[in-house]
Each structure stands twice: as structure tokens, then as C-alpha cells.
Design an enzyme around this catalytic site. Structure first.
Site, PDB file in Angstrom:
ATOM      1  N   ASP A 206       0.813  -1.222   0.000  1.00 35.21           N
ATOM      2  CA  ASP A 206       0.000   0.000   0.000  1.00 35.21           C
ATOM      3  C   ASP A 206       0.844   1.269   0.000  1.00 35.21           C
ATOM      4  O   ASP A 206       0.305   2.367  -0.095  1.00 35.21           O
ATOM      5  CB  ASP A 206      -0.937  -0.008   1.216  1.00 35.21           C
ATOM      6  N   SER A 230      -6.925   5.436  -0.250  1.00 42.22           N
ATOM      7  CA  SER A 230      -7.219   4.135  -0.857  1.00 42.22           C
ATOM      8  C   SER A 230      -8.705   3.832  -0.718  1.00 42.22           C
ATOM      9  O   SER A 230      -9.298   4.043   0.345  1.00 42.22           O
ATOM     10  CB  SER A 230      -6.409   3.033  -0.174  1.00 42.22           C
ATOM     11  N   GLN A 280      -5.236  -1.589  -7.031  1.00 41.81           N
ATOM     12  CA  GLN A 280      -5.867  -0.665  -6.079  1.00 41.81           C
ATOM     13  C   GLN A 280      -6.485   0.508  -6.824  1.00 41.81           C
ATOM     14  O   GLN A 280      -5.894   1.037  -7.766  1.00 41.81           O
ATOM     15  CB  GLN A 280      -4.873  -0.125  -5.057  1.00 41.81           C
TER      16      GLN A 280
END
Length: 293
Positions: A206, A230, A280
Site C-alpha cells: 500500500d 485508498s 488498487q
């Protein structure tokens, strides 16, 4: 043991608070992070650890799909509720919900499999990638920047992250392209537990996955007024991984629109073995989008 790595391992060492009628409950701490919001990779990794605790050791995670629902508060612990959706002969499915103050901040589905034989191929690692030792560290790039976020990125993260062709912390050098790569490695030893290595990889995945969206439009992290978060995160583990060895994270963004950007990534061992893939979508809002076209 190095401080940030020790902190990561403590964060992933969840407390089992007992099984209830339809779920297993665990709790874990929140790490300090800039702006007071829990780092998304932390919640992903903890949610995966919670699910792993409900399975035998012979079932390894091979995929997960998570949605970030609310920002997490670094001042509060997190409760993880695991629902045992399915246990078959080869595959198991778990749903993990992460809560703070009684409200969900992340919802995740993940699947686990026993070791099996089958077809085997992979996309090759790109050629011509510089060795990580030849690239500057984040601490070197941000030396002299007096800001809590710069200090955290430089010395507070449990992973060493090195960009190529260059970082986008303060400015975007070179072409405005929708692709980049980073070398990353845990800054201390993790041990031999493959479950822990896979959870730590979810954590690190991430860090930079949305950066190709920013690079394409020449937007550095230091842009005033930018809001980025996110929205969802998907990950597939293809083969065993060691996060305390160097890993190459190749990233690209096929699209950005509607205040959102999508990024895809492939993670390779230094020897060129494809260990995981990542996708993502994130919210990306800048004060004047036309200024970056």
C-alpha cells in the site's frame, strides 16, 4: 531488532479475545502515522493475520479483496471480526471486518488454499532494472526537510523503499508517465513464518501503488490541498515470498477519472520470480485538476 520492524511485528501480533457464536474476535494496536489516520497497509495486514488465525498452517492465503470504508484513528485500537465463510477440501474463505468505535473501517474477503500442483508460468521481470544499492534511500532524498511526514517516511517505516526512475516526494522529475517501479525490503529480519511474510507484503503493497497516477500528471506528494485515499485493494500471492530480501514492485496506472485512479502492480523477487500481483483504486483530488493536464 530494528525499532520500526519491532513495531510492525507487535502490530501484527493480534490478541485473541475469544470466539463468539458466528465469528472470531481479535484486537490489535494502531501505529502512529502522519495526519492521524491509520495507514491502510496496516489494516490490510492485520485483517489478513486475523483470518490466518482461524485456519490450519497448511492453508496459505492466495487472494484477498478489501474495501476501505472509513479512515482509521491512530489513537484507537482496532477490533477484527472473522467470519468462517467456507472450508472445503482445498480452499477456505474468510470475511474480516475491522472496527473502531463500533463502526467498520475495512471489509475484506480472503481465500486460502492447501499446497497443490498445476500449470506454472509467469510474466518476466523487466530488463535493465538498476540494483537497489545504486538508488538513494528515502532518508537521503528527504534529508533536511523539517516535517513530521518526511521524518516518518525517512526513519519510521519498517520498509526501505527506493524509487526508479525517481521519487515523487517533493517533485516529479522526467517524463509524465503512468508507470514506475520501486525496490522495497524490510529493514530487519522477519523470521521463517510464511504467513507473516505474506501479511507484511500486504502491508508494504500500500506504500506506493497509487504513485503512477500522480506521476502521470506531475503531482508530487507535497502538493498543497491534495487529498488521496485508498478505496479498495486486491492482492494475489502466487509463490512464497521473503520480505526481508529485496523485492521489485513494478506499477502502472491504466486509468484515472472521476476523482479516482486505478493502479496495477507486480511484485518480483530479486531473482525474477513473480511472487504477487496487486490492484488498487484510490480517491485522488487536487485543487485544480486542469493545472495538471
Amino acid at each position: 531488532m530494528n525499532g520500526p520492524i519491532d513495531g510492525l511485528l507487535r502490530t501484527l501480533d493480534l490478541v485473541d479475545t475469544g470466539a463468539r457464536t458466528h465469528e472470531d474476535i481479535f484486537t490489535g494496536p494502531s501505529q502512529w502515522a502522519p495526519l492521524g489516520r491509520v495507514f491502510g497497509g496496516q489494516v490490510l495486514a492485520q485483517s489478513l493475520v486475523a483470518a490466518q488465525r482461524t485456519l490450519p498452517d497448511d492453508r496459505a492465503v492466495h487472494s484477498m479483496h478489501g474495501y476501505f470504508l472509513r479512515p482509521g484513528d491512530i489513537e484507537q485500537p482496532i477490533t477484527f471480526s472473522v467470519e468462517r465463510i467456507h472450508d472445503g477440501r482445498s480452499f477456505s474463505t474468510r470475511r474480516t471486518q475491522a472496527y473502531q468505535n463500533g463502526l467498520p473501517i475495512l471489509s475484506m474477503l480472503c481465500s486460502f488454499q492447501t499446497e497443490d500442483e498445476g500449470l506454472d508460468h509467469q510474466m518476466p521481470m523487466p530488463d535493465g532494472i538498476p540494483d537497489p544499492e545504486t538508488l538513494p534511500t528515502t532518508a537521503e532524498l528527504l534529508a533536511g526537510v523539517d516535517h513530521p511526514t518526511a521524518a516518518y517516511w525517512s526513519n519510521g517505516r519498517p520498509f526501505d523503499v527506493r524509487h526508479l526512475p525517481s521519487s515523487i516526494y517533493l517533485e516529479v522529475d522526467g517524463e509524465r508517465v503512468e508507470r514506475q517501479a520501486v525496490w522495497m525490503r524490510a529493514i530487519g529480519e522477519i523470521g521463517d513464518d510464511q504467513k507473516l511474510h505474506r501479511a507484511a507484503l500486504a502491508y508494504a503493497s500500500d506504500y506506493s501503488i497509487l504513485e503512477p497516477v500522480l506521476r502521470r500528471h506531475g503531482i508530487p506528494w507535497s502538493t498543497r490541498g491534495m487529498k488521496i485515499a485508498s478505496l479498495d485493494h486486491a492482492m494475489w500471492w502466487h509463490r512464497d515470498v521473503k520480505v526481508d530480501d529485496w523485492l521489485l514492485f513494478v506499477q502502472e496506472s491504466p486509468s484515472a477519472s472521476g476523482g479516482r485512479g486505478l493502479s496495477l502492480g507486480r511484485i518480483y523477487s530479486r531473482e525474477g520470480v513473480l511472487v504477487a500481483s496487486v490492484a488498487q483504486e484510490g480517491m485522488v483530488r487536487v485543487p485544480d485538476p486542469a493545472a495538471f493536464d
